[in-house]
Design a protein around this motif. Sequence first.
Motif, PDB file in Angstrom:
ATOM      1  N   ASP A 158       0.833  -1.206   0.000  1.00 29.08           N
ATOM      2  CA  ASP A 158       0.000   0.000   0.000  1.00 29.08           C
ATOM      3  C   ASP A 158       0.869   1.258   0.000  1.00 29.08           C
ATOM      4  O   ASP A 158       0.540   2.253  -0.652  1.00 29.08           O
ATOM      5  CB  ASP A 158      -0.924   0.010   1.224  1.00 29.08           C
ATOM      6  N   GLN A 159       1.971   1.216   0.741  1.00 27.77           N
ATOM      7  CA  GLN A 159       2.897   2.350   0.752  1.00 27.77           C
ATOM      8  C   GLN A 159       3.474   2.588  -0.642  1.00 27.77           C
ATOM      9  O   GLN A 159       3.528   3.721  -1.127  1.00 27.77           O
ATOM     10  CB  GLN A 159       4.021   2.095   1.752  1.00 27.77           C
ATOM     11  N   LYS A 163       2.176   1.685  -3.537  1.00 24.03           N
ATOM     12  CA  LYS A 163       1.119   2.165  -4.437  1.00 24.03           C
ATOM     13  C   LYS A 163       0.882   3.650  -4.241  1.00 24.03           C
ATOM     14  O   LYS A 163       0.643   4.390  -5.205  1.00 24.03           O
ATOM     15  CB  LYS A 163      -0.176   1.391  -4.175  1.00 24.03           C
ATOM     16  N   TYR A 164       0.940   4.114  -2.990  1.00 21.08           N
ATOM     17  CA  TYR A 164       0.724   5.540  -2.702  1.00 21.08           C
ATOM     18  C   TYR A 164       1.760   6.389  -3.436  1.00 21.08           C
ATOM     19  O   TYR A 164       1.413   7.373  -4.108  1.00 21.08           O
ATOM     20  CB  TYR A 164       0.795   5.797  -1.196  1.00 21.08           C
ATOM     21  N   PHE A 165       3.032   6.024  -3.323  1.00 16.60           N
ATOM     22  CA  PHE A 165       4.075   6.837  -3.943  1.00 16.60           C
ATOM     23  C   PHE A 165       4.097   6.704  -5.451  1.00 16.60           C
ATOM     24  O   PHE A 165       4.450   7.659  -6.160  1.00 16.60           O
ATOM     25  CB  PHE A 165       5.442   6.508  -3.317  1.00 16.60           C
ATOM     26  N   LYS A 166       3.701   5.545  -5.979  1.00 18.37           N
ATOM     27  CA  LYS A 166       3.582   5.405  -7.431  1.00 18.37           C
ATOM     28  C   LYS A 166       2.486   6.319  -7.958  1.00 18.37           C
ATOM     29  O   LYS A 166       2.625   6.951  -9.014  1.00 18.37           O
ATOM     30  CB  LYS A 166       3.269   3.952  -7.802  1.00 18.37           C
ATOM     31  N   ASN A 167       1.390   6.412  -7.227  1.00 23.78           N
ATOM     32  CA  ASN A 167       0.279   7.264  -7.640  1.00 23.78           C
ATOM     33  C   ASN A 167       0.636   8.741  -7.509  1.00 23.78           C
ATOM     34  O   ASN A 167       0.203   9.580  -8.308  1.00 23.78           O
ATOM     35  CB  ASN A 167      -0.960   6.951  -6.799  1.00 23.78           C
ATOM     36  N   LEU A 168       1.436   9.061  -6.474  1.00 22.90           N
ATOM     37  CA  LEU A 168       1.760  10.461  -6.196  1.00 22.90           C
ATOM     38  C   LEU A 168       2.580  11.079  -7.317  1.00 22.90           C
ATOM     39  O   LEU A 168       2.329  12.211  -7.740  1.00 22.90           O
ATOM     40  CB  LEU A 168       2.520  10.557  -4.867  1.00 22.90           C
TER      41      LEU A 168
END
Length: 220
Positions: free
Chosen positions: A125-126, A128-133
């Motif tokens: 989840d961490q 995925k967050y930074f990939k999306n950011l």
Amino acid sequence: MGDVIQKFNKLKNPESFIQVNTVKGFKYIDKAGEIVNKYHQKETAPLFSMNLNSLVIESPLQKIDELKITPQIIWMKFSEVDSLDMVIDLFNTESKSVMEILNVDIVNRIGWRNYFIHEFNNREDQKKYFKNLTKFKNGYLTIARFEIDTKKDFKINLMIQPVEKNDENKTPGVLFDVDIFRTGNLKSSEILSTLNKFKEYLKDQEEFLAIINSTFIKSE
């Protein structure tokens, strides 16, 4: 999709720092010893280091980890933060006493830096967050810096980066490193009201929290 951070107290706040930049603070050179005396506990002097450039007092009071004073600044570090109100009250009370000793009544910067942390259930989840950011074809940024236009009389610098909790599970999270500040020719009596304005902005669902929640929104 609902807001991830629905209330401000859902963010952990492990450390907080406040600094005011003083004008005509050079009485420090004559008054540093008087400041040390202020933090004597009965017959015991506080742990401190002092020279012509600065005075650093370790744990001058409960909840204040460190107090640093120079001819140009008064700085305090707080940990085990119970609330933003606690930090404001402590800084306002102690800085006011120090400025009275130094005969300072003008500051040209009031700054408040906070570390806010949101924890993830797992490392995926961490990631995925930074990939999306910040998207790249074959990678992603892990540190992002932003300047936030508050449309008010203060500004914010925001840095976002991954963190890992020092526990058995090495819980992953995201750190929001928030530096909020006001500059200008300011009376020392404005410190309390300015810090309270900062606090209200940080806790506002339509202001700072909206910015934080926008970083969780998935790109189409």
